[in-house]
Design a protein around this motif. Structure first.
Motif, PDB file in Angstrom:
ATOM      1  N   ARG A 334       0.838  -1.210   0.000  1.00 19.36           N
ATOM      2  CA  ARG A 334       0.000   0.000   0.000  1.00 19.36           C
ATOM      3  C   ARG A 334       0.866   1.249   0.000  1.00 19.36           C
ATOM      4  O   ARG A 334       0.565   2.231  -0.710  1.00 19.36           O
ATOM      5  N   GLU A 335       1.940   1.238   0.783  1.00 16.46           N
ATOM      6  CA  GLU A 335       2.833   2.401   0.852  1.00 16.46           C
ATOM      7  C   GLU A 335       3.538   2.646  -0.480  1.00 16.46           C
ATOM      8  O   GLU A 335       3.906   3.783  -0.789  1.00 16.46           O
ATOM      9  N   GLY A 337       2.063   2.213  -3.243  1.00 17.07           N
ATOM     10  CA  GLY A 337       1.035   2.630  -4.188  1.00 17.07           C
ATOM     11  C   GLY A 337       0.459   1.512  -5.030  1.00 17.07           C
ATOM     12  O   GLY A 337      -0.172   1.776  -6.066  1.00 17.07           O
TER      13      GLY A 337
END
Length: 598
Positions: A334-335, A337
């Protein structure tokens, strides 16, 4: 009457004869019928000779299975004699390769067809004595032929993988070692043997290992590897070329490796000790996925279920022995993207095929890093000589792997992405083929041309191969030093020199009385601005960086008397020269069929 030698029990006589060499056995067999029956007529003797006289056999022979099978299943005497015949024929053909440039590609191909049955004799030629008249040429071409044999073995492994066959990850990755390096310890079996030794050491160090649950096994195996030096690699040497070669990593003292190779070693070793571990191709990193046995949890609890899903965990043997939590990996994605819909692609099993192509990209990056550093150093260097493995061999291996393992193009449709990728790699493969590996014609015919059979490149490749073979079969046109013209050519084939402007080390391999290049090259290189212009002699030269160049006579500065060629030049020189003549300070030509006066 004194007892005769033949009165000894047959078992004792066989034990005595097993200590003789083949020639002695043949000689003693002529003394009487009984001894003949116990020697030259005995399969046991010939199986013993096959086992003790030859270390390597071509894999297609499946000799290991034959050695372990019934004695009567194999005509061991015929096998031994046939093996000797192949070695003698290989040496005969090698002499042809050294004696003439005509049919050189064909003869190298004929030797290569013997496969590993001639590895032994080729290694002996590579290590031939310095006093041999053709020592440099003999070493160069014996090594080139062995490389050619091993490249075919590596390509066959990748082709099997491309066909969907089950290829162990360590063998698929060891193909890079086999493709790129030669030597007694470069072999698929060596990698398998090294992993087998590690498995034995693991069980000796942890005698209760087999009784552990999957979670404990996973952590114990990672700890074992780290205790034995498999701790990844520091950031400062992350891109070092050897870190992507599983065979080198297993044999090195430090075992430095990239994460992918660490995971591959872990998975290969896990399979040998009954643990289900598979690579997980995470974004910018590779982890291990460890699965529990069906109907069990990772902690060993019995939990029957009709689902095919298995309990699993993540591990990063490159960094530690501790479990990596799935939630942490998802948070990292998630970090970075990555949309949640794509998370499963980065958190699930990766195929061996994916790991091989990913390794190809790692090797490409390492080679590019070395070349960029060399370019920034200004000038021409023989960096390749100290790089291990050889950079050109390594890069060539990646092109082959990517070409073979590109996604299928559904019958060669020219608009399919797989065909486009293959077109992208083809020019690089042909460039390396023409520059360094012209004896790989058979590999092009067998593996590359069929890939492009339905598109225009296929016909072009077939014509290209035909022309190479036709030229190979023709005698080289002789270039004689004619009276008058010869006076304008100061230097001869074999002359060691330094370039006047760029200062690189080179050796002359051929000449033209005037510049024989095209107008475009002459204009681009500013030939007409030279003091002697285009009407001076021009020389074909081999440079210490492996390149071939075309140099005006005014830029040739002969090395001073007593100057010795570099080690890099000595290794390259065998392609054109027999040996270095220290007394006269020149290389002795091996291309006199083309330049008889030099």
């Amino acid at each position: 009457m004194a007892p005769a030698f033949t009165d000894l029990p047959a078992e004792i006589l066989e034990g005595i004869f097993l200590n003789l060499d083949p020639q002695s056995v043949i000689s003693v067999a002529q003394t009487c019928r009984l001894i003949k029956e116990l020697t030259t007529d005995a399969p046991l003797i010939w199986r013993h000779f096959c086992h003790t006289h030859f270390r390597w056999w071509d894999p297609q022979r499946a000799m290991q299975a034959k050695f372990q099978g019934p004695l009567s299943d194999v005509d061991w005497r015929s096998v031994f004699i046939e093996r000797l015949r192949k070695e003698r024929e290989a040496l005969r053909l090698l002499d042809h390769v050294l004696g003439s440039q005509q049919n050189r590609i064909r003869h190298i191909g004929e030797i290569a067809d013997f496969g590993y049955d001639v590895k032994e004799v080729l290694l002996k030629e590579i290590a031939c004595d310095d006093v041999r008249e053709d020592v440099l040429a003999r070493r160069y071409y014996a090594n080139a032929i062995l490389e050619r044999i091993q490249r075919e073995m590596a390509v066959e492994v990748w082709a099997s993988l491309s066909r969907g066959e089950n290829v162990p990850i360590e063998k698929a990755l060891a193909a890079y070692d086999v493709f790129t390096r030669t030597g007694e310890d470069v072999d698929f079996e060596t990698v398998s043997h090294d992993l087998g030794d590690l498995a034995k050491d693991l069980r000796q160090q942890y005698p209760k290992f087999d009784g552990m649950c999957a979670r404990a096994k996973a952590s114990t195996l990672a700890t074992f590897l780290r205790e034995h030096g498999f701790r990844g690699v520091s950031d400062s040497s992350y891109r070092a070329l050897p870190n992507s070669f599983i065979g080198l990593v297993l044999r090195s003292e430090t075992h430095d490796s990239l994460p992918l190779i660490s995971v591959a070693i872990y998975c290969a070793l896990a399979r040998r000790v009954g643990l289900d571990a598979r690579p997980c191709g995470f974004l910018f990193h590779v982890y291990c996925l460890i699965y529990a046995p069906k109907d069990h949890t990772l902690d060993g609890l019995y939990k029957p279920t009709s689902s095919s899903d298995l309990d699993y965990m993540y591990l990063d043997p490159f960094r530690s022995s501790d479990e990596v939590l799935a939630n942490d990996l998802q948070r990292s994605l998630r970090e970075m993207g990555v949309p949640p819909s794509q998370h499963s692609a980065y958190l699930s099993d990766s195929t061996t095929r994916d790991m091989v192509t990913r390794t190809a990209r790692n090797i490409m990056n390492s080679v590019q890093t070395i070349r960029q550093a060399d370019a920034q150093a200004n000038g021409i260097h023989s960096t390749w000589f100290n790089a291990h493995p050889d950079m050109d061999n390594a890069f060539y291996a990646t092109i082959w792997a990517m070409l073979i393992l590109s996604p299928d193009d559904h019958g060669g449709l020219s608009n399919h992405p797989g065909a486009a990728r293959r077109r992208q790699y083809l020019p690089y493969l042909l460039e390396h083929f023409q520059t360094h590996f012209p004896w790989d014609v058979a590999l092009l015919v067998q593996h590359v041309i069929p890939m492009f059979s339905t598109v225009v490149e296929g016909d072009r490749l077939a014509s290209f191969v035909d022309s190479r073979l036709r030229i190979d079969g023709m005698a080289k046109p002789r270039k004689r030093r004619q009276p008058g013209a010869a006076d304008s050519m100061v230097f001869r084939v074999g002359q060691l020199f330094r370039h006047k402007r760029y200062h690189y080390e080179g050796v002359i391999t051929g000449w033209d009385t005037v510049c024989d290049a095209g107008e475009e090259w002459i204009h681009h290189m500013g030939v007409d601005q030279l003091s002697g212009g285009r009407n001076q002699a021009f020389y074909h030269v081999m440079v210490c960086d492996k390149s071939s160049r075309y140099v005006a006579e005014e830029n040739i500065v002969p090395c001073e008397k007593g100057t010795e060629p570099s080690e890099a030049m000595l290794r390259l020189a065998g392609r054109h020269f027999k040996r270095w003549d220290a007394e006269n300070g020149v290389f002795v030509s091996n291309v006199r069929d083309e330049y008889p006066d030099d």
